[in-house]
Design an enzyme around this catalytic site. Structure first.
Site, PDB file in Angstrom:
ATOM      1  N   ASP A  54      -5.346  -1.582   6.660  1.00 34.21           N
ATOM      2  CA  ASP A  54      -4.708  -0.722   5.643  1.00 34.21           C
ATOM      3  C   ASP A  54      -5.099  -1.260   4.257  1.00 34.21           C
ATOM      4  OD1 ASP A  54      -1.454   0.765   5.352  1.00 34.21           O
ATOM      5  OD2 ASP A  54      -2.767   0.205   3.708  1.00 34.21           O
TER       6      ASP A  54
ATOM      7  N   ASP B 106      -6.630   5.588   3.836  1.00 29.39           N
ATOM      8  CA  ASP B 106      -6.686   4.130   3.638  1.00 29.39           C
ATOM      9  C   ASP B 106      -6.277   3.336   4.871  1.00 29.39           C
ATOM     10  OD1 ASP B 106      -3.851   4.278   3.610  1.00 29.39           O
ATOM     11  OD2 ASP B 106      -3.780   2.569   2.242  1.00 29.39           O
ATOM     12  N   GLU B 107      -6.349   3.958   6.045  1.00 28.60           N
ATOM     13  CA  GLU B 107      -5.859   3.276   7.245  1.00 28.60           C
ATOM     14  C   GLU B 107      -6.682   3.649   8.473  1.00 28.60           C
ATOM     15  OE1 GLU B 107      -1.491   3.504   8.718  1.00 28.60           O
ATOM     16  OE2 GLU B 107      -1.458   3.498   6.538  1.00 28.60           O
TER      17      GLU B 107
HETATM   18  N1  DCP Z   1       0.226   7.779  -1.558  1.00 27.71           N
HETATM   19  C1  DCP Z   1       0.723   8.868  -2.249  1.00 27.71           C
HETATM   20  N2  DCP Z   1       2.074   9.122  -2.277  1.00 27.71           N
HETATM   21  C2  DCP Z   1       2.929   8.311  -1.622  1.00 27.71           C
HETATM   22  C3  DCP Z   1       2.442   7.212  -0.894  1.00 27.71           C
HETATM   23  C4  DCP Z   1       1.065   6.976  -0.895  1.00 27.71           C
HETATM   24  O1  DCP Z   1      -0.053   9.605  -2.851  1.00 27.71           O
HETATM   25  N3  DCP Z   1       4.250   8.579  -1.677  1.00 27.71           N
HETATM   26  C5  DCP Z   1      -1.234   7.503  -1.590  1.00 27.71           C
HETATM   27  C6  DCP Z   1      -1.548   6.459  -2.634  1.00 27.71           C
HETATM   28  C7  DCP Z   1      -1.813   5.214  -1.876  1.00 27.71           C
HETATM   29  C8  DCP Z   1      -2.350   5.735  -0.556  1.00 27.71           C
HETATM   30  O2  DCP Z   1      -1.690   6.981  -0.343  1.00 27.71           O
HETATM   31  O3  DCP Z   1      -2.720   4.344  -2.552  1.00 27.71           O
HETATM   32  C9  DCP Z   1      -2.068   4.793   0.589  1.00 27.71           C
HETATM   33  O4  DCP Z   1      -0.672   4.631   0.781  1.00 27.71           O
HETATM   34  P1  DCP Z   1      -0.022   3.290   1.260  1.00 27.71           P
HETATM   35  O5  DCP Z   1       1.333   3.610   1.724  1.00 27.71           O
HETATM   36  O6  DCP Z   1      -0.926   2.584   2.191  1.00 27.71           O
HETATM   37  O7  DCP Z   1       0.183   2.455  -0.087  1.00 27.71           O
HETATM   38  P2  DCP Z   1      -0.845   1.644  -0.958  1.00 27.71           P
HETATM   39  O8  DCP Z   1      -2.188   1.544  -0.308  1.00 27.71           O
HETATM   40  O9  DCP Z   1      -0.860   2.242  -2.325  1.00 27.71           O
HETATM   41  O10 DCP Z   1      -0.134   0.236  -1.055  1.00 27.71           O
HETATM   42  P3  DCP Z   1      -0.006  -0.924   0.034  1.00 27.71           P
HETATM   43  O11 DCP Z   1      -0.698  -2.105  -0.574  1.00 27.71           O
HETATM   44  O12 DCP Z   1       1.466  -1.142   0.144  1.00 27.71           O
HETATM   45  O13 DCP Z   1      -0.631  -0.450   1.292  1.00 27.71           O
HETATM   46 CA    CA Z   2      -2.457   0.869   1.821  1.00 29.18          CA
HETATM   47 CA    CA Z   3      -1.576   3.277   4.326  1.00 32.30          CA
END
Ligand code: DCP
Ligand code: CA
Ligand code: CA
Length: 367
Positions: free
Chosen positions: A10, A110-111
């Protein structure tokens, strides 16, 4: 049977990390990436933020004005989402992952799950070096860091991955699964949202360990067969779902006999609605959208037919299954004079989808 070794990778604070990549000057500032709804300059919601902004209390899904308030007095940078750019980076990383796995299941931008059983020869010890190598290659070639969870199946690797971020690497061997899961809150399991965790709490179940003490009969009576059995297994870290390449997932369907042969659409749809309830529960444990709805009928003379419709876009809701099934039955009944004996409904052509993404949309459209 030998154990599997499954990884979940992730990407860390993904959209914000992509922004840092093309503009390294952002790295030591709070960075917020948001969807601007356009009503006013600051209306909209936070997609994600870097870890500096998170220290000030910024969270995904939060209104942008609130994030702005939390970051007042800092040199925070707010940027609009640029999906084309993030998708391009994601594709490059997924391309590198392909070389590391026997099968790759991309869950969202992203996963991805990787089945690396063969590559590490079933060894969790080798998996550690293997994951480090993969992280180093992506960091060097693309410049993005990500977190890895390693476990004997997808369920465990997902929870392992969530337990230590960013740039984390958490390995849970088959022997460690029970100890690892039991203290965690039940809502760490996929499929346990607000409603279900409240229900579980009323049963005295707070942790996954508590859940593992509830007998299967009680789970089935409370949550239905599909979810009950799923929770029973999940609490024990049991998950036999393969790491599935896109497009491999089959369909979910039910078939049943009507009390009497009939051509009455209401009677037929009552039966179909019962089946949809069942299908939908199973579907909800999969974190996917469907693009196909199909029906099957067996007539009085025992001849059978199937019809299906492909939807314009992937859908997650339950009502659409009902509507499309009804449309297909209406059409089918117009073509035949026979009465119907057995009916079935199914959904398929599944598309994996980011669960969090949905939360952002529901922020704009209160459900
Ligand atoms: N995303 C979004 N709205 C949300 C949650 C996420 O648009 N409510 C998008 C932005 C993130 C991407 O999806 O960058 C991936 O979500 P993740 O939950 O994996 O969160 P992040 O990658 O941003 O952070 P982490 O380091 O906690 O994985
Ligand atoms: Ca992420
Ligand atoms: Ca994710």
């Amino acid at each position: 049977m030998q154990n599997r070794v499954v990884m979940l990778a992730d990407f860390d604070y993904f959209f914000a990390q992509c922004e840092e990549l093309r503009n390294p000057a952002l790295k030591d500032k709070p960075v917020v990436v948001g969807v601007y709804s356009g009503r006013t300059e600051i209306s909209g919601a936070v997609s994600t933020s870097n870890y500096i902004a998170r220290k000030f209390g910024v969270k995904s899904g939060m209104p942008l004005f609130l994030a702005q308030r939390k970051l007042e007095g800092t040199d925070a940078v707010f940027l609009p989402v640029d999906h084309v750019y993030y998708d391009r980076i994601s594709e490059r990383i997924m391309g590198i992952f392909r070389g590391y796995a026997t099968s790759l299941e991309q869950v969202s931008v992203d996963e991805a799950y990787l089945d690396v059983t063969e590559q590490v020869d079933c060894s969790f010890e080798s998996a550690e070096d293997y994951a480090k190598k993969m992280k180093a290659q992506v960091k060097m070639e693309v410049g993005i860091s990500f977190t890895v969870g390693v476990g004997p199946n997808k369920l465990v690797s997902k929870i392992a991955c969530d337990s230590q971020k960013p740039d984390g690497l958490t390995i849970v061997t088959p022997d460690e699964v029970a100890c690892f899961l039991s203290p965690l809150p039940v809502d760490r399991l996929l499929g346990v949202g607000h409603k279900i965790s409240a229900k579980m709490e009323s049963m005295g179940v707070k942790t996954i360990g508590d859940l593992a003490h509830v007998d299967i009969q009680r789970l089935v009576v409370t949550f239905g067969r599909v979810l009950g059995v799923y929770f029973f297994n999940a609490a024990r870290g049991i998950d036999n779902e393969p790491v599935q390449e896109a497009g491999e997932a089959e369909s979910i369907g039910r078939m049943g006999t009507l009390k009497q042969d009939t051509r009455d659409i209401e009677v037929i749809m009552d039966k179909i609605d019962e089946q949809i309830e069942d299908i939908y529960k199973e579907f909800c444990t999969k974190n996917m959208s469907y693009r196909l709805v199909g029906i099957s009928v067996v007539m009085t003379n025992l001849s059978g037919k199937s019809r299906s419709k492909t939807l314009e876009k992937p859908i997650k809701d339950k009502q659409t299954i009902h509507e499309v099934a009804q449309e297909l039955f209406d059409k089918y009944l117009a073509e035949t004079e026979l009465a119907i004996r057995r009916v079935g409904v199914r959904i398929g052509s599944f598309v994996k989808e980011e669960r969090k993404q949905k939360q952002l949309t529901s922020f704009f459209q209160p459900s």
